[in-house]
Design an enzyme around this catalytic site. Structure first.
Site, PDB file in Angstrom:
ATOM      1  N   GLY A 139      56.263  41.133  77.630  1.00 55.85           N
ATOM      2  CA  GLY A 139      55.589  40.132  76.654  1.00 55.85           C
ATOM      3  C   GLY A 139      54.522  38.938  76.806  1.00 55.85           C
ATOM      4  O   GLY A 139      54.222  38.519  76.314  1.00 55.85           O
ATOM      5  N   SER A 221      62.153  39.415  85.753  1.00 60.49           N
ATOM      6  CA  SER A 221      62.623  40.405  84.465  1.00 60.49           C
ATOM      7  C   SER A 221      61.925  41.658  84.851  1.00 60.49           C
ATOM      8  O   SER A 221      61.859  42.240  85.783  1.00 60.49           O
ATOM      9  CB  SER A 221      62.375  39.665  83.177  1.00 60.49           C
TER      10      SER A 221
END
Length: 543
Positions: A139, A221
């Site tokens: 994102g 991540s």
């Protein structure tokens, strides 16, 4: 009069020479054309950082052609060069399925997005400073202020951030794409972007004062997945000397290893996702799919059933499972750091879980083992259920990191370091949440609007020094990056039998040995919990 004039002239010459030494006054030639950078920092934001005026940034340098049209779902293609000099003062477009450079919604992006950004405080293109290349989490994109490399570049390394394809643009797999590739690969376009960025840096970074033979890949991540995929990919052979995977590497026996960002899909799962997307878009051929507007693809690929877009085990870019790599040793045997934050991967500050929900989760996650987990992590009431939800998640992350380090130590020759981050940034209510360490790693508290306290600046100086040291020497303890008033505690690597991790806690008073109390190699899980989780892990088929 003549003497005064001469002295003024000498002073002026020295000042001009000093200013000209900064690389933003130089034109640099890259593979595709000439570029010129700009000052990265100013006194308004960064006067507390000595030498801030020396940092140059180059924004939005393309490292490959557009990924739109016929290039959609192809390996990154060479781009045309440009004439003249590109003044690299503006961040490039973000890739679809990410966000725009300004943090706006997904509606603002461009498939011509394979670009990168470079920060350095080098005064000469001949300095050969070690290089850190950053892969962002899901994102995000390489232009986020959280990833501003100016503060970290002051520790005598070159910092690079870049964009890569994610979502269906990066991970779509189809039989037609497999055939188009010559039966080599499909489903790994994002990984191929990552390799292409590494190759561009290897080929061009010397012109920016960097050393192409000392590149460390770092990410968080989903970005840590990029890091570890790179470690496992033969396509990155010879391109990296170290790796840091923040919030990303777990024991392959852990169920979460297939669910979180660091996971990957087998080819069957990836092909199923591709077929489902084609059906939703009402297209039947690859040619039709390439003509669908990106906005439409993003709209449909965001459905819940598509949250599993990730790299594909294709036998080429990603040739073997994590477990297979751990058994034989990684494709790129380089020193590696990994770890977790306190409030992530199932743990969260302020958790409120009912007893019924807690037991239901234990049953769905652990099956026949649920009873044993309930005995060790009981839930007599909601308060206890909430507490043990967090405790179990934290123990699982910690033990998963330890185990991975143990396995690594048995098959790899390079050291493996693990950490546990538990500092909650001020001005927020999520605790030591996912991504909370990033601004400290980058030493760029100036880029985030939080009510920072003196201790936060101390932590940023300390944490960024461990990372910079590792980039310089492949050892977080060596490199001379720390410029604070304390002593960096020694961070020991994992061994084949260790059950400890490095506790990245806030600075504390110096102890009698001259080391800051609170930075220590500690075991932070109970022996019975370690035994239970390891027994459960060993009952499972590894990822």
């Amino acid at each position: 009069m003549k003497i005064s004039t001469l002295r003024f002239g000498l002073v002026q010459a020295v000042l001009v020479a000093a200013v000209n030494a900064y690389l933003y006054n130089s034109t640099i030639q890259t593979k595709y054309g000439a570029v010129k950078g700009i000052p990265a920092l100013n006194a308004t934001c960064c006067s507390y950082l000595p030498g801030y005026e020396s940092v140059t940034v180059w924004k939005g340098i393309s490292f490959a052609a557009t990924t739109a049209g016929e290039n959609r779902w192809k390996p990154p293609q060479p781009r045309r060069g440009w004439n003249g000099t590109l003044v690299a003062d503006t961040f490039g477009s973000a890739c679809p399925a990410g966000t725009s450079p300004t943090g706006a919604t997904d509606d603002v992006y461009d498939e011509d997005c394979l670009n990168l950004n470079i920060w350095t405080s080098a005064n000469s293109t001949a300095e050969k400073r070690p290089v850190m290349i950053w892969s962002y989490p899901a994102g995000a994109n390489g232009a986020w202020s959280m990833f501003d490399g100016g503060g970290l570049a002051l520790k005598d390394i070159v910092v690079v951030t870049y964009n890569y394809r994610t979502g269906p643009y990066g991970w779509l797999a189809m039989p037609e794409l497999w055939e188009e590739s010559g039966n080599i690969t499909t489903g790994n376009y994002g990984l191929l972007d990552q390799i292409a960025a590494l190759k561009w840096v290897h080929e061009n970074i010397a012109a920016f004062g960097g050393d192409p033979n000392r590149i460390t890949t770092v990410g968080q991540s989903a970005g840590s997945a990029a890091v570890y995929h790179t470690v496992n990919s033969p396509l990155a052979k010879g391109l990296i000397v170290g790796a840091i995977a923040e919030s990303g590497i777990r024991d392959p026996h852990d169920p979460a290893a297939t669910q979180l960002a660091e996971g990957y899909n087998n080819m069957t799962t990836s092909l199923k996702l591709g077929a489902e997307l084609k059906s939703l878009l009402n297209v039947t051929t690859l040619e039709e799919l390439r003509q669908v507007p990106a906005q439409t693809i993003s709209k449909y690929s965001g459905f819940t059933s598509f949250q599993n877009w990730r790299a594909t085990l294709d036998g080429y870019a990603l040739p073997e499972t994590y477990w297979e790599e751990l058994q034989k040793g990684p494709a790129n045997d380089v020193p590696l750091i990994t770890g977790n934050t306190k409030d992530e991967s199932g743990a969260a500050y302020g958790t409120n879980v009912t007893v019924a929900d807690y037991i239901s989760t234990l049953n769905s996650t652990y099956g026949s083992w649920a009873r044993r987990f309930l005995e060790e992590y009981p839930a007599a009431n909601s308060t206890q259920a909430s507490m043990n939800t967090n405790l179990l998640a934290r123990d699982t992350s910690l033990i998963g990191s330890w185990n991975f380090g143990n396995y690594w130590a048995k098959s790899a020759s390079s050291p493996f370091y693990t950490y546990y981050w538990d500092h909650a940034p001020p001005g927020q209510d999520q605790g030591a949440h996912h991504m909370s360490e990033i601004t400290y790693v980058f030493n760029n508290l100036y880029g985030t609007d939080l009510p920072w306290e003196p201790v936060d600046y101390e932590i940023a100086e300390t944490l960024s020094s461990y990372w910079a040291n590792f980039v310089k020497t492949s050892n977080p303890n060596k490199g001379g990056s720390y410029r604070g008033n304390r002593t960096l505690a020694y961070w020991a690597p994992s061994t084949s039998s260790s059950a400890t991790t490095f506790h990245l806690a806030p600075p504390a008073p110096i102890n009698k040995n001259g080391l800051p109390v609170g930075y220590a190699q500690v075991q932070v899980a109970k022996e019975n919990h370690i035994t239970l989780l390891n027994d459960f892990f060993q009952s499972r088929v590894p990822l």
